[in-house]
Design an enzyme around this catalytic site. Sequence first.
Site, PDB file in Angstrom:
ATOM      1  N   ILE A 113       0.852  -1.190   0.000  1.00  0.00           N
ATOM      2  CA  ILE A 113       0.000   0.000   0.000  1.00  0.00           C
ATOM      3  C   ILE A 113       0.889   1.243   0.000  1.00  0.00           C
ATOM      4  O   ILE A 113       1.759   1.389   0.869  1.00  0.00           O
ATOM      5  CB  ILE A 113      -0.934   0.009   1.225  1.00  0.00           C
ATOM      6  CG1 ILE A 113      -1.792  -1.263   1.248  1.00  0.00           C
ATOM      7  CG2 ILE A 113      -1.818   1.257   1.221  1.00  0.00           C
ATOM      8  CD1 ILE A 113      -2.641  -1.411   2.494  1.00  0.00           C
ATOM      9  N   ASP A 167      -6.213   0.017   9.793  1.00  0.00           N
ATOM     10  CA  ASP A 167      -6.639  -1.383   9.731  1.00  0.00           C
ATOM     11  C   ASP A 167      -7.738  -1.582   8.693  1.00  0.00           C
ATOM     12  O   ASP A 167      -7.769  -2.599   7.984  1.00  0.00           O
ATOM     13  CB  ASP A 167      -7.140  -1.847  11.102  1.00  0.00           C
ATOM     14  CG  ASP A 167      -6.013  -2.056  12.099  1.00  0.00           C
ATOM     15  OD1 ASP A 167      -4.843  -2.063  11.671  1.00  0.00           O
ATOM     16  OD2 ASP A 167      -6.305  -2.204  13.305  1.00  0.00           O
ATOM     17  N   GLU A 201       1.675  -3.581   5.760  1.00  0.00           N
ATOM     18  CA  GLU A 201       0.765  -3.258   4.660  1.00  0.00           C
ATOM     19  C   GLU A 201       1.181  -3.951   3.366  1.00  0.00           C
ATOM     20  O   GLU A 201       0.837  -3.511   2.272  1.00  0.00           O
ATOM     21  CB  GLU A 201       0.715  -1.740   4.441  1.00  0.00           C
ATOM     22  CG  GLU A 201       2.012  -1.097   3.996  1.00  0.00           C
ATOM     23  CD  GLU A 201       2.942  -0.707   5.144  1.00  0.00           C
ATOM     24  OE1 GLU A 201       3.817   0.136   4.912  1.00  0.00           O
ATOM     25  OE2 GLU A 201       2.786  -1.237   6.263  1.00  0.00           O
TER      26      GLU A 201
END
Length: 346
Positions: free
Chosen positions: A199, A215, A242
């Site tokens: 990410i 989250d 991530e």
Amino acid sequence: MGEVDLNKERLELALEAAGLDLWENDLITGNVTRKATKTFEELGFTEDEIVSGVQDIYGLFHPDDIDTVRKAVADHLTGVTPQYRCEFRLRSKSGEWVWFANYGRIMDGHSATPGKRLIGVTFNIHDRKCRETEIAQINQQLTEQNRLLQQLNTALERLAANDSLTGLSNRRTLMELGAKEYKRTERFGHPLSLLVVDIDLFKAVNDAYGHLAGDRVICAVAQACAARKRSGVDIVARFGGEEFVIVLPETDGPSALRVAETLRQDVEALRVAVGDAGKDVAVTVSIGVATLHKGSGLDFEELVNRADKALYQAKGTGRNAVYVADAQPDDGGMAAPTQLDLGGGI
């Protein structure tokens, strides 16, 4: 005392010592020529009650046992069984059910003449039946406990194999399953591709909206990755933080590149709610792609490392990009400018 009387006394003593109650039925007249008196006494009936009140023995049988007893008698009388054997419950005077057993045979029979008497013994088996019932209950409890234990073990195995936040496979499971896929690739010569997905600028999401929002973003991207999974074929795992890994068995480089690009676009279109006021955030991912072919000399861990390096090349192009390991400018490297610049992180 005559020999007949002496033998009768001997028989009575043997029956008493063995806890057996002798009975006899006349099969010609249907009369009971000797009652199981001791059995009735054991059930709490007096001698007068035995003579006057307990005429029909079948009236004392447990309803669930009557048919079984009748069938056992009929099978012996018709020659189906060599002896009459049966276990049943009788109702005591106090109303309790007590287990007994019968053993008997037709007597006075000759080859061409049917027997005239059915003689047998009745004996108490209540303690044995209670133990059997207790053992059966214990076994049932053990079976149930084993079933629950198996369920707990399965749940623990699932927890040990999966990431608690996303439900995807965890890193350990990824490496175990990936090593098996590597062996299959070497054995059958099928290509094996792998995506490392990260990410973009995730730290900025945490800093701006908090860890709960972070989250939610991780779970949303995890679902997007899982949506690209071929059931029973691909492996989707949270690699850490991530970062995610998607293993694509029997998938060559161009096909893996198409999967990666579609996934990048899917994530780019996501809007993840990060607050109670309907606030949402858009995120992007960068993806590294690597493909393993038979005889390449690489193992699964090295394949992951190659895809990870490709990921950082994708980050270097400006994020929100897909990059193929060792790709040439005209045969696989792809990049697109990032759509969201939250600042900070990679």
